[in-house]
Design a protein around this motif. Sequence first.
Motif, PDB file in Angstrom:
ATOM      1  N   TYR A  89      48.579 105.390 131.028  1.00 49.45           N
ATOM      2  CA  TYR A  89      49.664 104.435 130.765  1.00 49.45           C
ATOM      3  C   TYR A  89      49.363 103.609 129.513  1.00 49.45           C
ATOM      4  O   TYR A  89      50.240 103.381 128.678  1.00 49.45           O
ATOM      5  N   GLU A  90      48.111 103.199 129.360  1.00 51.27           N
ATOM      6  CA  GLU A  90      47.747 102.383 128.197  1.00 51.27           C
ATOM      7  C   GLU A  90      47.804 103.198 126.902  1.00 51.27           C
ATOM      8  O   GLU A  90      48.196 102.678 125.861  1.00 51.27           O
ATOM      9  N   HIS A  91      47.426 104.476 126.977  1.00 53.70           N
ATOM     10  CA  HIS A  91      47.565 105.331 125.790  1.00 53.70           C
ATOM     11  C   HIS A  91      49.031 105.400 125.369  1.00 53.70           C
ATOM     12  O   HIS A  91      49.364 105.300 124.201  1.00 53.70           O
ATOM     13  N   VAL A  92      49.903 105.597 126.360  1.00 58.26           N
ATOM     14  CA  VAL A  92      51.332 105.725 126.044  1.00 58.26           C
ATOM     15  C   VAL A  92      51.850 104.432 125.436  1.00 58.26           C
ATOM     16  O   VAL A  92      52.550 104.434 124.423  1.00 58.26           O
ATOM     17  N   GLU A  93      51.480 103.312 126.041  1.00 62.89           N
ATOM     18  CA  GLU A  93      51.955 102.018 125.547  1.00 62.89           C
ATOM     19  C   GLU A  93      51.484 101.760 124.125  1.00 62.89           C
ATOM     20  O   GLU A  93      52.193 101.155 123.333  1.00 62.89           O
ATOM     21  N   ALA A  94      50.262 102.191 123.834  1.00 59.28           N
ATOM     22  CA  ALA A  94      49.719 101.924 122.514  1.00 59.28           C
ATOM     23  C   ALA A  94      50.176 102.968 121.501  1.00 59.28           C
ATOM     24  O   ALA A  94      49.833 102.888 120.332  1.00 59.28           O
ATOM     25  N   ASP A 148      49.327 106.092 121.480  1.00 57.70           N
ATOM     26  CA  ASP A 148      48.272 107.081 121.230  1.00 57.70           C
ATOM     27  C   ASP A 148      48.609 108.349 122.020  1.00 57.70           C
ATOM     28  O   ASP A 148      48.006 108.651 123.047  1.00 57.70           O
ATOM     29  N   TYR A 149      49.583 109.097 121.516  1.00 58.34           N
ATOM     30  CA  TYR A 149      50.122 110.210 122.303  1.00 58.34           C
ATOM     31  C   TYR A 149      49.167 111.394 122.381  1.00 58.34           C
ATOM     32  O   TYR A 149      49.233 112.172 123.328  1.00 58.34           O
TER      33      TYR A 149
END
Lengths: 227, 241
Positions: A185-190, A192-193
């Motif tokens: 979830y944090e990757h998506v929010e940031a 960082d796909y």
Amino acid sequence: MLSNGDWLALWVSIQLAFVTVLLLLLICTPLAWVMARRRWPGQALLEATLALPLVLPPSVLGFYLLLLLGPNGPGGWIGDLAGLRSLAFSFPGLVIGSVVYSLPFVLQPLKNAIANLEEDQLAMAAVCGAGPLDRFCSLVFPQARLGYLSAAMLGFAHTLGEFGVVLMIGGSLPGETRVASVALYEHVEAGDYANAHRLALVLLVASLLMLWGLFRWQRQRTSGSWL
Amino acid sequence: MRPLIGLLLLALSAWANADRIQIAVAANFAEPLREIVAQYRQLHPDIDIALTVASTGKLAAQIRHGAPYDLFLAADSRRPRELAREGLGLPDSVRSYARGLLVLWSPQSDLMLDPDMLRSGAIQPVALANPRTAPYGLAARFVLDDLAVPDSVPLVQAENVGQSYHFAHSGAAAAAFVAYSQVREQGGSLWLIPEARYPAIIQQAIQLIDSPEVSGFYQFLFSDEGRAIIINHGYQVTDAE
């Protein structure tokens, strides 16, 4: 393929699922027993309470759990005993949250399995003088083991897939409360796909393999004579 | 049959109501924006305004994936500019609407919150918003590094300043880095962190849809009335433009 942080998150998820399932099997065995084989006043209310995590949004559970686990709730003094300020934002706190959240998924298969036990054999074993532990080990568990396996797999998979409750009580501490779903979830929010894709794929494949294994095992067992 | 179709059309037109303005707002600015919206609706009762509150990074990601927002009030200047560069909004609409102040806050009163207390670990865990997505979290990270707070002091990461505040308010965290606007009337203990310790939090907005209704509200944000509310909530307004 995955970054070190993501492996760590995956490892936390697996540990969490493992500990949660172990505790749930211990808790749910007596619970399932009294629910499947006894009738007593207030039973429906207890069953409804234990089934609540099926219908309640994880945000409701997370909201209450944060209050309960925090230093102003019972989690404060329990945490004190373990040298923690509170149980919120800690691995033990996540375990408590997951036990509550995944309980119906373990309880239900066990209840069904225990309700379908062979009455005659149990009664006969009792007459022949087999103690409760002996009866459980040599009769109940072998007969209900499919139920136990389903319960364990469902509880494991459900805890692995847990997200909302962890997001509300975890605090995303690496190696402690940052589980794989939250890391993703944090990757998506940031934005960082690239890392999001990798972690999502790992989770997808792992979950599929686990469920595939369960269904294959169930088919083999139910078609063969395993009693 | 005919009344049914009429009803369906009515429902559709209500759903596709052009008078509804959908605003994406960074968590720290939700309260002042609600007040500004209430004020604006007294002047324009026919305009419906809905807010979506989340972290700046999350909202920017949603906009990149086609979320139907008309206006985006970020907590930094980075995201609105990026979106403008990517052609996702009106490039000339990017403007600073407020300058935010970072504070360390605890609901417990008469605490002496200062760098020494933070370094000693006497208050812990300390909550901050996710630095990757929340500008106030990033500013907090700068402060922690600048003060050389040791890694042994446990930190708790929240999704945005709203959750950071919630973690401390519920007592689960001992203190939290939040926006001054969130806690200025909340009591407890507060350390207004010197602005030299972190890069300025210049909050910018971008208009995503070109319509007179949206422009009307957007301009209201920079009117004297709008600015008065923003200042009243503990922000500074930059007078550039």
